[in-house]
Motif scaffolding. Structure first.
Motif, PDB file in Angstrom:
ATOM      1  N   PRO A 101       0.841  -1.199   0.000  1.00  0.00           N
ATOM      2  CA  PRO A 101       0.000   0.000   0.000  1.00  0.00           C
ATOM      3  C   PRO A 101       0.878   1.253   0.000  1.00  0.00           C
ATOM      4  N   GLU A 102       0.418   2.287  -0.641  1.00  0.00           N
ATOM      5  CA  GLU A 102       1.241   3.486  -0.805  1.00  0.00           C
ATOM      6  C   GLU A 102       1.709   4.055   0.531  1.00  0.00           C
ATOM      7  N   GLY A 103       0.839   3.999   1.535  1.00  0.00           N
ATOM      8  CA  GLY A 103       1.198   4.542   2.840  1.00  0.00           C
ATOM      9  C   GLY A 103       2.302   3.783   3.541  1.00  0.00           C
ATOM     10  N   ASN A 104       2.548   2.537   3.140  1.00  0.00           N
ATOM     11  CA  ASN A 104       3.586   1.717   3.760  1.00  0.00           C
ATOM     12  C   ASN A 104       4.934   1.795   3.050  1.00  0.00           C
ATOM     13  N   ARG A 105       4.930   2.339   1.846  1.00  0.00           N
ATOM     14  CA  ARG A 105       6.165   2.334   1.051  1.00  0.00           C
ATOM     15  C   ARG A 105       7.321   3.106   1.682  1.00  0.00           C
ATOM     16  N   PRO A 106       7.068   4.212   2.399  1.00  0.00           N
ATOM     17  CA  PRO A 106       8.205   4.896   3.032  1.00  0.00           C
ATOM     18  C   PRO A 106       8.975   4.022   4.015  1.00  0.00           C
ATOM     19  N   PHE A 107       8.312   3.035   4.624  1.00  0.00           N
ATOM     20  CA  PHE A 107       9.013   2.134   5.541  1.00  0.00           C
ATOM     21  C   PHE A 107      10.093   1.354   4.804  1.00  0.00           C
TER      22      PHE A 107
END
Length: 332
Positions: free
Chosen positions: A190-196
Motif C-alpha cells: 500500500p502506498e502509505g507503507n512504502r516509506p518504511f
C-alpha cells in the motif's frame, strides 16, 4: 512550678517568632527570586550488570501510540486497562523507544539503533546517550537489528547521511532482509507503507557498500554469549537476542510488546503494524511462557525506559516487574 513552665514556654514562642539578624519572617527566599526551572531531563541511559557483561539501556525518545492501533480488543476495555495504569491516552499513549548496548568484555554490541530523524523531534537520542554513557559510537563493533522498521534502523545514519557506527558490522535476519529490502515487495505494498521500505534501504545502503551488512538464518550462531531467538510476526524476520554470561540471561526482545498495560495481561492483542498479527500473537505467547519458565531478564524496545525487568505469570495473563534503580551489582 506551673508558673515557671508557662514563662519558659512563652519565652520560647517569642524567640521563635522574632526575626533573626534582620531576615524577614518569610525566610531567605523572600530576599530574591528562586532560580529558573531547568526544564530538561537527565541523560537517557541506565546500566545493568549481567554476569561479566555490562548492559546499558539507551533512550531514543518517545512516540504517542494511538489506542486504535491495538487490535483484538474493544476500545472501552483497552481504555480501562490504560486507566488502571494511570496512562493518559487522549493524544495517544506515550511509548518509549529504547536500544541496548552490551559490553561483553570482548565486543561492544548495540541492539537496534533508534530512529534518528525519521520520526520527528521526540526521538533520535541514541547516539547522544551512547556518548553520555561514556562510550563513543566508533567503539561499537556490532549492531544487531531486531527488525528493519525505521525506529530501529534509521539511527544507523547520522544527520548528514554518513554512517553513525563506522566500525560496526550490522546484522539482520534473512527474512527481514528479503522483505524490507525488496523493491518488488515495496512496489506492491500500500502506498502509505512504502516509506518504511525506503527508509530501511537507505539506512543500510552505506553498510552494504562497505561490505559490513550481513544477514543470518534462524539457526545460525552469531557471537559467543548471544543466541538468536526467532520471534516473527511483527515483521517476517523479527528476532530477539538472548545474552548469556555465566548463566545470567537477558532477552532483548525488540517489538514483542508495544503496550505494557494491555499486552502483558492480554497477549492476544495485536498491533496494526504487525505484518502477520496471528504469528505475532503466537510468538508473544511463546516467548512470555519461556521467559517466565526460565526466569530470563527482559529488555524491551517499547517498554517504559529503561525497559529492563522480569515477567511473572498471573491468574489472568502475565505481569511486568520493572528493574529497581540501584548500583551495578553481581546479578543473581
Amino acid at each position: 512550678m506551673a508558673r515557671a513552665a508557662a514563662s519558659i514556654a512563652l519565652g520560647v514562642a517569642l524567640f521563635a517568632a522574632a526575626p533573626l539578624s534582620g531576615v524577614p519572617l518569610g525566610g531567605a527566599s523572600a530576599l530574591a527570586a528562586p532560580p529558573a526551572q531547568i526544564k530538561t531531563q537527565v541523560p537517557g541511559y541506565y546500566r545493568l550488570g549481567l554476569g561479566s557483561f555490562e548492559v546499558t539501556a539507551l533512550y531514543d525518545g518517545f512516540v504517542d501510540l494511538h489506542v486504535g492501533l491495538l487490535k483484538g480488543m474493544g476500545v472501552e476495555q483497552i481504555q480501562s486497562l490504560l486507566a488502571r495504569m494511570f496512562l493518559e491516552h487522549t493524544e495517544g499513549v506515550q511509548t518509549a523507544v529504547n536500544a541496548y548496548l552490551v559490553h561483553t568484555g570482548e565486543r561492544l554490541i548495540l541492539v537496534d539503533a533508534g530512529s534518528a530523524a525519521c520520526f520527528g523531534p521526540t526521538l533520535g537520542q541514541v547516539v547522544a546517550n551512547i556518548r553520555a554513557a561514556g562510550y563513543a559510537p566508533e567503539a561499537v563493533d556490532t549492531v544487531l537489528l531486531t527488525h528493519l522498521h525505521p525506529d530501529h534502523v534509521c539511527g544507523l545514519l547520522s544527520a548528514d547521511g554518513s554512517v553513525a557506527f563506522p566500525n560496526a558490522t550490522v546484522w539482520a535476519a534473512q527474512e527481514d532482509v528479503d522483505y524490507w529490502l525488496s523493491e518488488a515487495i515495496a512496489e506492491a505494498a500500500p502506498e502509505g507503507n512504502r516509506p518504511f521500505f525506503t527508509m530501511a534501504r537507505q539506512a543500510v545502503e552505506p553498510y552494504q557498500a562497505a561490505g559490513r551488512f550481513r544477514s543470518f538464518g534462524r539457526n545460525d550462531a552469531l557471537l559467543p554469549g548471544v543466541t538468536v531467538i526467532p520471534t516473527p510476526g511483527h515483521t517476517p524476520g523479527h528476532t530477539s537476542y538472548l545474552f548469556d554470561s555465566g548463566g545470567q540471561k537477558l532477552l532483548v526482545w525488540g517489538d514483542v510488546v508495544h503496550s505494557h498495560s494491555v499486552q502483558f495481561r492480554h497477549p492476544e492483542v495485536a498491533l496494526e503494524f504487525d505484518t502477520d498479527q496471528d504469528a505475532a500473537i503466537t510468538a508473544r505467547r511463546a516467548v512470555f511462557a519461556r521467559a517466565v519458565e526460565e526466569g530470563w531478564r527482559i529488555a524491551g524496545a517499547h517498554l517504559p525506559f529503561p525497559g529492563l525487568g522480569r515477567m511473572r505469570a498471573e491468574a489472568e495473563g502475565f505481569a511486568w516487574v520493572p528493574v529497581e534503580f540501584g548500583p551495578i551489582r553481581d546479578s543473581r
